[in-house]
Design an enzyme around this catalytic site. Structure first.
Site, mmCIF file in Angstrom:
data_model
loop_
_atom_site.group_PDB
_atom_site.id
_atom_site.type_symbol
_atom_site.label_atom_id
_atom_site.label_comp_id
_atom_site.label_asym_id
_atom_site.label_seq_id
_atom_site.Cartn_x
_atom_site.Cartn_y
_atom_site.Cartn_z
ATOM 1 C CB CYS A 250 -0.326 0.295 -6.887
ATOM 2 S SG CYS A 250 -1.762 1.298 -7.176
HETATM 3 O O1 LIG Z 1 -2.155 5.080 -3.088
HETATM 4 C C1 LIG Z 1 -3.258 4.961 -3.634
HETATM 5 O O2 LIG Z 1 -3.769 5.861 -4.280
HETATM 6 C C2 LIG Z 1 -4.058 3.689 -3.495
HETATM 7 C C3 LIG Z 1 -3.256 2.505 -3.333
HETATM 8 SE SE1 LIG Z 1 -2.462 1.954 -5.011
#
Ligand SMILES: O=C(O)CC[SeH]
Length: 421
Positions: free
Chosen positions: A365
């Site tokens: 994210c």
């Molecule tokens: O990629 C990650 O660490 C979790 C999904 Se924002």
């Protein structure tokens, strides 16, 4: 065999996925459970006739599996759309608990602000709602910095920040970028130790939450060992669907929980909305697989992650630094955060150069942010230039040593090329 004109690599060279902390594929049996539920249990679970009862039964079985996976009771599990919803629900419930506590005592709450303690390692779905509430002046917020000797917060540092208005401590169980496991059990025990004195001094109970997104399916997660009040479950991190669940210890009778929206009364009014039976069935199956195979998952992932680090060391010797590996803390078994030492070796450049590897420089994210190093690595004391050169490599249940050999060779070629640019 077709060859890609841009990068000269055989189109049929399969990619090697090492970003399982970002998300995981569905296990085949999870896909089957979803399919079968969508085909056979399409009724509205609130309906009293056969089609509704069938859907209700599927949901009940899934709830039992999720509960069993974390040592909880069936009634402690509330299905949500995912981890973000679960985390936001905890925060808002803790605030409501604070206000209810003071309303019951006819205290003037107009000049009171609930205080929340968290770490500087949290996922955005904890950090951003807390920052938003603090910016609105609705809470007082303390970020406890992780120790640079362990990559984790210390129980003492958390305790030192407790004040009369503290109503929630929320710390993730394992960090998504470094894999470092946080001392949740110790934090809970220390906070519980304050319970009696706080109540005698007319202070609100401090609720404790952990976001277990990166821990479930990798290490043992048992709410009775942890003694948390809340725990977040995220399906797509352990080969399940993109829904989640919130563990609440004995909801309303022992632990406050308040809905974020209102509707048809589903999930005991804690989380209304017609249930997503198909995905819930998948979450239940993914949970059942963890119950049955966790030890093997842990063993396999650790074997492969450790092999990855051995091979990286063999090839790059003193030109790499593994971030988050400390004598004084443990990591989840699948995660390797590694920096490549040298000019022009930014993680994003490496990922743009490799031919087979699919990974990330940090949280998915944050992948849109290109000009800064991971704030998590900076937080645990990794120097800026080293943090800029980091890759987060997270192996999966089926990653093989042959995959690792391909990835290490891919990195070797890419980095040699970048070094000579
Ligand atoms: O990629 C990650 O660490 C979790 C999904 Se924002």
């Amino acid at each position: 065999m077709d060859v890609n004109e841009e990068n000269g690599v055989a189109e049929s060279s399969p990619k090697i996925y090492l970003d399982y902390n970002a998300t995981t594929p569905l296990e085949p049996s999870v896909l089957t459970a979803i399919h079968d539920a969508l085909r056979d249990a399409w009724g509205n679970p609130s309906s009293s006739y056969a089609a509704g009862k069938k859907a209700g039964h599927v949901i009940k079985e899934a709830r039992l599996s999720v509960a069993n996976m974390i040592g909880a009771l069936e009634g402690d599990i509330i299905f949500t759309s995912g981890g973000t919803e679960a985390n936001n629900m905890v925060i808002l419930s803790a605030l409501e608990h604070f206000y209810e506590f003071h309303r019951e005592r006819e205290n003037h709450i107009s000049d009171m602000k609930p205080h929340v303690i968290t770490s500087n390692l949290e996922h955005d779905s904890i950090q951003l709602p807390l920052l938003h509430l603090a910016e609105q002046g609705k809470i007082e917020l303390t970020f406890v910095p992780a120790s640079q000797d362990s990559g984790a917060v210390t129980t003492e540092a958390i305790l030192n920040k407790v004040r009369p208005s503290t109503c929630l401590v929320t710390v993730m169980m394992a960090n998504n970028e470094t894999g470092v496991i946080q001392p949740i059990e110790n934090i809970c025990k220390a906070i519980r130790g304050l319970m009696k004195s706080r109540l005698s001094q007319e202070m609100p109970r401090i609720l404790v939450h952990t976001d277990a997104a990166q821990a479930i399916g990798k290490i043992k997660v048992d709410v009775n060992d942890l003694e948390v009040d809340y725990l977040t479950v995220v399906g797509h991190k352990f080969y399940g669907p993109r829904i989640g669940a919130l563990y609440v210890r004995n909801p309303t009778r022992h632990t406050p929980i308040h809905p974020m929206f209102f509707g048809g009364g589903q999930e005991r009014n804690f989380r209304p909305g017609t249930e997503n039976t198909g995905m819930i069935a998948g979450l239940g199956q993914a949970s059942q697989l963890v119950v049955e195979n966790l030890d093997q998952y842990h063993k396999n992932m650790k074997l492969i992650r450790d092999y990855l680090e051995v091979r990286l060391k063999e090839i790059f010797q003193d030109k790499i630094q593994v971030n988050g590996k400390f004598e004084t803390s443990e990591r989840i078994p699948n995660t390797c955060n590694v920096s490549f030492i040298g000019i022009g070796l930014e993680g994003r450049k490496i990922l743009a150069t490799v031919q087979r590897l699919q990974a990330s420089v940090g949280a998915a994210c944050h992948s849109d942010v290109v000009s800064r190093p991971s704030p998590i690595l900076i937080a645990i004391g990794v120097p800026h230039d080293i943090a800029m050169n980091a890759l987060r490599l997270s192996v999966g249940r089926d990653t093989t040593k042959e995959d690792i050999d391909v990835v290490v060779e891919d990195l070797k070629v890419a980095i040699e090329g970048l070094r000579h640019k």
